[in-house]
Design an enzyme around this catalytic site. Structure first.
Site, PDB file in Angstrom:
ATOM      1  N   ASP A  35       2.361   1.573   3.304  1.00  0.00           N
ATOM      2  CA  ASP A  35       3.341   0.541   3.682  1.00  0.00           C
ATOM      3  C   ASP A  35       4.719   1.026   3.229  1.00  0.00           C
ATOM      4  OD1 ASP A  35       1.427  -1.385   4.562  1.00  0.00           O
ATOM      5  OD2 ASP A  35       1.119  -2.059   2.500  1.00  0.00           O
TER       6      ASP A  35
ATOM      7  N   HIS B 157       0.877  -1.165   0.000  1.00  0.00           N
ATOM      8  CA  HIS B 157       0.000   0.000   0.000  1.00  0.00           C
ATOM      9  C   HIS B 157       0.919   1.220   0.000  1.00  0.00           C
ATOM     10  CE1 HIS B 157      -2.836  -2.995   1.885  1.00  0.00           C
ATOM     11  NE2 HIS B 157      -3.537  -2.532   0.877  1.00  0.00           N
TER      12      HIS B 157
HETATM   13  C1  XUL Z   1      -8.986  -6.498   1.137  1.00  0.00           C
HETATM   14  C2  XUL Z   1      -7.796  -6.862   0.361  1.00  0.00           C
HETATM   15  C3  XUL Z   1      -6.710  -5.853   0.351  1.00  0.00           C
HETATM   16  C4  XUL Z   1      -6.148  -5.621  -1.009  1.00  0.00           C
HETATM   17  C5  XUL Z   1      -5.077  -4.588  -1.096  1.00  0.00           C
HETATM   18  O1  XUL Z   1      -9.929  -7.492   1.230  1.00  0.00           O
HETATM   19  O2  XUL Z   1      -7.717  -7.934  -0.184  1.00  0.00           O
HETATM   20  O3  XUL Z   1      -5.713  -6.287   1.219  1.00  0.00           O
HETATM   21  O4  XUL Z   1      -5.595  -6.812  -1.498  1.00  0.00           O
HETATM   22  O5  XUL Z   1      -5.527  -3.338  -0.833  1.00  0.00           O
END
Ligand code: XUL
Ligand code: MN
Length: 344
Positions: free
Chosen positions: A52, A49
């Site tokens: 992150d 992210h």
């Molecule tokens: C939520 C999910 C997230 C995404 C990344 O369900 O899977 O972790 O993969 O934002």
């Protein structure tokens, strides 16, 4: 040549065990510790992210964000680890309480776009062209609270701004039908591919499939994978498992339904997933009861199961299956799959 797979996970996959009913069960670890574990496990890449990669991103200047992204890139290079993708976390800030691109507040919609552009800045530094959008709060709890058509247009407009900002990036949308919302506006792969055509450059808008999200939509994950691959749009993949229509469980791959896991791997093999550099990601979480000393098991086990299923797919007698299909003996085919999976 048989496909050789490359594996990836994200720092959030070392979650600490909190749930809506209780606190953490493992003490948080540093990013450096997480990167060291990824390396120790022999994974090839990490997914991120935006925060992150650059913690506390909302309180940092663009120059500071770039500086910290460069420091991270150096760290990753030092370990020989690639960055698979960067995803804006558009569900945590007070500015995204009512959704991000679809918020009813224009200032909040602008915040979401600005933050997405910073995500692209980070991706450039980390040398990945892949931006992932999990549209967490783009939906409603109360259907009358938003205009659904306008919301779809807002999402397309936000994607257009991102595509215009950087001509090289590709955007992979990760659909999920619910949680945190009651209903999400982009719940399945079909919606993702249709939405791509509302944008200025549909070629650069594709999909990320997560097994558990397909199950939550009442769909078969292997069929969703095949559908996306028929359009050459499966640009990333979050394998995991889910025991029916409950909260999002992110169980280890194959943990709830081994046969479905086999079918997913079979479709990936048949369509040569990974041959264009795509990674197999495990978006899995440890069970809440997991002790710190067993903190890597869910990731290691998911990959072990995946690789064992690759062997199962490769030793599946396709000629024998074809004969059964030609004879319309699906009863025999069904039993052949079961016995093949049970064979030691
Ligand atoms: C939520 C999910 C997230 C995404 C990344 O369900 O899977 O972790 O993969 O934002
Ligand atoms: Mn995911």
């Amino acid at each position: 040549m048989p496909q050789k797979y490359q594996f990836c996970f994200g720092p959030w996959n070392f979650s600490e065990g909190s749930d809506p009913y209780g606190p953490i069960t493992r003490q948080p670890q540093t990013f450096d510790w997480k990167l060291a574990q990824l390396k120790k496990l022999g994974f090839d890449a990490m997914m991120f992210h935006d925060d992150d990669a650059v913690p506390d991103i909302d309180n940092k200047s663009e120059a500071q964000i770039l500086k910290e992204a460069r420091e991270l890139k150096k760290k990753l290079d030092g370990e020989g680890i690639a960055a698979e993708m960067v995803a804006p976390r558009l569900w945590f800030s007070p500015n995204t309480i009512d959704g991000a691109y679809t918020s009813n507040n224009p200032k909040h919609r602008q915040y979401a776009i600005d933050r997405s552009l910073r995500t692209i800045d980070i991706a450039r530094v980390l040398d990945t062209d892949l931006i992932v959008l999990w549209l967490a709060r783009e939906g409603t709890y109360v259907r009358e609270s938003k205009n659904a058509r306008r919301s779809v247009e807002y999402i397309a407009q936000a994607i257009d701004k991102m595509l215009a900002y950087d001509k090289k990036i590709r955007i992979a949308i990760e659909p999920k039908p619910n949680e945190p919302m009651d209903h999400a506006y982009v719940p399945t792969i079909g919606h993702v591919l249709a939405l791509a055509h509302l944008t200025r450059d549909p070629k650069r808008v594709g999909a990320l499939i997560e097994s558990a999200h397909c199950i939550l939509a009442g769909l078969d994950a292997s069929d969703e994978i095949a559908f996306a691959m028929a359009f050459n749009k499966l640009w990333s993949l979050h394998l995991n498992d889910q025991n029916g229509l409950k909260y999002d469980q992110d169980k280890p791959f194959g943990s709830a339904n081994l046969r479905s896991a086999f079918d997913q791997v079979r479709v990936l093999e048949q369509n040569k997933f990974g041959s264009r550099g795509e990674y197999v990601n495990f978006d899995v979480h440890p069970f809440r009861t997991t002790k710190p000393e067993h903190w890597l098991a869910h990731l290691d086990n998911s990959r072990r199961t995946f690789l064992k299923l690759v062997d199962k797919v490769r030793s599946f007698n396709e000629a024998k299956a074809s004969q059964m299909i030609a004879d319309r003996n699906y009863q025999a085919l069904d039993q052949y799959v079961i016995e093949h999976l049970l064979k030691g």
